[in-house]
Motif scaffolding. Sequence first.
Motif, PDB file in Angstrom:
ATOM      1  N   ILE A  23      -7.203   3.500  11.406  1.00 41.77           N
ATOM      2  CA  ILE A  23      -5.681   3.712  11.013  1.00 41.77           C
ATOM      3  C   ILE A  23      -5.475   2.808  10.112  1.00 41.77           C
ATOM      4  O   ILE A  23      -5.786   1.623   9.925  1.00 41.77           O
ATOM      5  N   VAL A  24      -4.707   3.374   9.057  1.00 42.41           N
ATOM      6  CA  VAL A  24      -4.507   2.606   7.678  1.00 42.41           C
ATOM      7  C   VAL A  24      -3.064   2.595   7.410  1.00 42.41           C
ATOM      8  O   VAL A  24      -2.460   3.716   7.526  1.00 42.41           O
ATOM      9  N   LEU A  25      -2.195   1.384   7.375  1.00 37.74           N
ATOM     10  CA  LEU A  25      -0.834   1.315   7.282  1.00 37.74           C
ATOM     11  C   LEU A  25      -0.430   0.445   6.284  1.00 37.74           C
ATOM     12  O   LEU A  25      -1.059  -0.494   5.847  1.00 37.74           O
ATOM     13  N   GLY A  26       0.858   0.994   5.612  1.00 38.42           N
ATOM     14  CA  GLY A  26       1.246   0.234   4.759  1.00 38.42           C
ATOM     15  C   GLY A  26       2.702  -0.474   5.195  1.00 38.42           C
ATOM     16  O   GLY A  26       3.512   0.061   6.176  1.00 38.42           O
ATOM     17  N   VAL A  27       2.628  -1.769   5.097  1.00 35.64           N
ATOM     18  CA  VAL A  27       3.776  -2.848   5.587  1.00 35.64           C
ATOM     19  C   VAL A  27       4.980  -2.681   4.862  1.00 35.64           C
ATOM     20  O   VAL A  27       4.931  -3.040   3.738  1.00 35.64           O
ATOM     21  N   ASP A  28       6.143  -2.447   5.694  1.00 38.66           N
ATOM     22  CA  ASP A  28       7.516  -2.842   5.004  1.00 38.66           C
ATOM     23  C   ASP A  28       8.216  -4.090   5.958  1.00 38.66           C
ATOM     24  O   ASP A  28       8.723  -3.887   7.010  1.00 38.66           O
ATOM     25  N   SER A  29       7.780  -5.166   5.171  1.00 39.75           N
ATOM     26  CA  SER A  29       8.097  -6.583   6.003  1.00 39.75           C
ATOM     27  C   SER A  29       9.838  -6.475   6.376  1.00 39.75           C
ATOM     28  O   SER A  29      10.185  -7.026   7.219  1.00 39.75           O
ATOM     29  N   GLU A  30      10.686  -5.848   5.288  1.00 43.66           N
ATOM     30  CA  GLU A  30      11.972  -6.177   5.445  1.00 43.66           C
ATOM     31  C   GLU A  30      12.569  -5.142   6.749  1.00 43.66           C
ATOM     32  O   GLU A  30      13.277  -5.572   7.557  1.00 43.66           O
ATOM     33  N   TRP A  63       0.812  -1.176   0.108  1.00 45.27           N
ATOM     34  CA  TRP A  63       0.059   0.062   0.048  1.00 45.27           C
ATOM     35  C   TRP A  63       0.845   1.255  -0.075  1.00 45.27           C
ATOM     36  O   TRP A  63       1.876   1.228   0.800  1.00 45.27           O
ATOM     37  N   ASN A  64       0.632   2.093  -0.809  1.00 46.67           N
ATOM     38  CA  ASN A  64       1.390   3.341  -0.983  1.00 46.67           C
ATOM     39  C   ASN A  64       1.013   4.328   0.227  1.00 46.67           C
ATOM     40  O   ASN A  64       0.087   4.815   0.494  1.00 46.67           O
ATOM     41  N   PRO A  65       2.116   4.692   0.895  1.00 48.19           N
ATOM     42  CA  PRO A  65       1.789   5.265   2.381  1.00 48.19           C
ATOM     43  C   PRO A  65       1.057   6.911   2.113  1.00 48.19           C
ATOM     44  O   PRO A  65       0.627   7.148   3.030  1.00 48.19           O
ATOM     45  N   GLY A  66       1.641   7.227   1.000  1.00 48.87           N
ATOM     46  CA  GLY A  66       1.091   8.551   0.715  1.00 48.87           C
ATOM     47  C   GLY A  66      -0.309   8.799   0.584  1.00 48.87           C
ATOM     48  O   GLY A  66      -0.789  10.014   0.612  1.00 48.87           O
ATOM     49  N   VAL A  67      -0.947   7.831   0.358  1.00 46.53           N
ATOM     50  CA  VAL A  67      -2.488   8.135  -0.007  1.00 46.53           C
ATOM     51  C   VAL A  67      -3.384   7.393   1.160  1.00 46.53           C
ATOM     52  O   VAL A  67      -4.482   7.332   1.163  1.00 46.53           O
ATOM     53  N   LEU A  68      -2.602   6.955   2.318  1.00 45.38           N
ATOM     54  CA  LEU A  68      -3.550   6.107   3.378  1.00 45.38           C
ATOM     55  C   LEU A  68      -4.323   7.136   4.170  1.00 45.38           C
ATOM     56  O   LEU A  68      -5.271   6.442   4.774  1.00 45.38           O
ATOM     57  N   GLY A  69      -3.894   8.112   4.153  1.00 45.63           N
ATOM     58  CA  GLY A  69      -4.733   9.126   5.018  1.00 45.63           C
ATOM     59  C   GLY A  69      -6.252   9.384   4.253  1.00 45.63           C
ATOM     60  O   GLY A  69      -7.188   9.408   4.810  1.00 45.63           O
ATOM     61  N   ILE A  70      -6.249   9.558   3.016  1.00 50.56           N
ATOM     62  CA  ILE A  70      -7.415   9.411   2.287  1.00 50.56           C
ATOM     63  C   ILE A  70      -8.210   8.213   2.521  1.00 50.56           C
ATOM     64  O   ILE A  70      -9.486   8.339   2.577  1.00 50.56           O
TER      65      ILE A  70
END
Length: 777
Positions: A373-380, A352-359
């Motif tokens: 709360i919408v979050l983009g995961v960085d598994s690394e 998920w693109n973190p830049g649009v998660l607020g929208i």
Amino acid sequence: MIESKMKWKITYNDPVQGDRSSRPGGLTPLTKQLLEKRGIFEPEAEQRFLHPSFEQLHDPFLMEGMEKAVARVKEAAAAGEPVLVFGDYDADGVSSTTLMIEALREAGVECDFYIPNRFTEGYGPNKEAFQFAFDSGYGVIITVDTGIAAVEEAAFAKELGLDLIITDHHEVQETLPDAFAIIHPKTSADYPFQELAGVGVAFKFAHALLGECPKHFLDLVVIGTIADLVPLVDENRVLSYFGLKAISQSKRPGIQALRNVCSIEGEMDEETIGFTIGPRINAVGRLQDAAPAVDLLLSESLEEAQEMAAFINQLNQERQKIVAAIAKEAEEMVVNEQGVADEVIVVAKEGWNPGVLGIVASKLVRQFDRPAIVLGVDSEKGIAKGSARSIDAFDMFTNCMEVRHRFLHFGGHAQAAGMTVELDQLDALREDLIGIARKKLSADDYQQVLDIETTVAVDDVSLKQIEEIDQLRPFGMGNPKPLFHLKHTPKEVRLIGSKKNHLKFQFQGEQVKVDGIAFGLGELYTQLSPHAVMDFVGELGVNEWNGRKNLQVMIRDISVTEWQLFDHRGSRHLEKNIAVPPQEKYGAVSFQDKEAAPFDLPVLKPEQVMDESSWDGLLILDLPREMKELTSMLEAVQVKKVYACYHLEESTFLKTWPSRDHFKWFYGMLLKRGRFDMNKEADLLAGRKGWDRSMVEFISEVFFELQFVKIKDGILTVESEPSQKDLRESSLYIEREEQLKMEQTLYYSTYKELKEWFDRYLNQRSKQVKEEVVNGL
């Protein structure tokens, strides 16, 4: 009956009574009421609000740290020392950065800007950027719209020997950064107004630095002030009021290019900024480095600006597609994983693109009426990064600060926040916030609230009144666009839009006509009976088309408080005209043992309907044999919607009904002739008398039942000594009379007549309940 989707909160006790027309030199009672709701009572305060002036702006040097910061910048200007402006990537940050760069240049300062990349650096100041600034020869860093939570970064800047000046407006956390100077309304006890946007704080700094109010920056100030949703009161009202005038007339190439690419004509208002300009500037930092947005606003070439504006517009279109895709995935996760949404929604996914998660979070809040709360995961890296949005009753900043230990980074406001969380903390964070919500919130808190100013009648809506209300603009946080409650029966209702998902109404008063538009409420079309008295909440406005001005209300919510009748008598296409909401209790009743009903509803007998006390909807499939069957059922239940779905295969009403004179003439004819052959003479008699055959047969059958005649093989002969009887002693006569009355009442009546008849019986139950309650008390 239709229940409102939102909670209606009348925020003023008494509807305005009497004359609402403008008086010479004064305001209408309605406008005065709107001002009083905003805490404005005295004539002087009215004038200050309705006619903002620059004299209402506060002295920038009342802000703590201002003198020290200005002195340091002037020192840098004198020494030729370069200054770096460190900004943020949203519309407030971009406009703040642009304004500060232009102010510094005007003050003779050598400067440049730096905006962190959302994807590689995250939000706010970072040590790597400060190291870069130091290595590049900068001695001063000025943050705009960011920095108040940068405790570690400020300490690092100090170690490097950088003078860090923080200008910000975000919520202050437990520990303030150890910076050279902090310019923040909420850390300044003597500053009268604490709700400036980041660009507003930058504007105050520019005022102090340049020695006069920099009105030429107002076209920038209005962008961040409105886009960042700060309260449009006090200084923000002045800045946005004059800012809208400035941006409407701006010669800045970047603004001109945005105008062209967005097809903006005429004056800009707060909605132009909030829904057109702001989203496009935001789109740049949401998808990539935000520098092009600053370059656009700083550009001195219209040709260059137009190229950049076209690129930014393309980015915004791409952003819209990305938002739609992520929102769909997020919605499915909420529904599939949790069935019913939790008290606080926390969803996270890789890619998920973190830049649009607020929208996306905003969309989830609107759909599920829950903080999200919408979050983009960085598994690394083992982290999730994203944004939060909230409902009115749940202060996202305060409540998240209670579990601050769950976050690696956190900052924001009551209704919006950004954060970074370690993946192994996600479940605990979700449970913590759900626990807080369960403790603090009630069921009503999860329903969206509409703050309604007052009730107005359709005939009280006028162009003059709307123009007077518009003097309260610009509307926004702290000065919301007024919502009004109206009650009226629409003259016309129809579906509009390419997807037929919007409603358009026409309301006809005694003297005025008002159009109503309800975006996204097309699903209610089949739930609204044509003659229902409708309650609705909306914004008053004027729709101008081809030089004509039409009064209009933009409808936000609808309710119908009375039961509704839907007239589908004689229709053979019920499933095209009726919609059965899956969550509502519907039944289909048959008095004559029908086997099938539309939508595969169970076919019920009247007694089965009466086994349940209340129904959302009842489809009446056929007419009863006796009126009492229907009236008894109606008196026994409460029902919100009644659908008259019956039709007649053979109508008694359309057949000629014999009067007593018809019976008398026919009997006299039999006495005179002695016999009558139905098989051979019925049609001849009917033709000669202008009757129809069924009338001849009916009279004959009634006489036979009353034993006035004998019938054998279709031959009628008169009884020699008949007993004296009245026609109403014939059950056949009574049955036909009842059938005639029933058809006339339930089938051939007008809609109004049918509604009034149902009213009499459906209301019996509610009257009885009220009487029982009163007697019980």
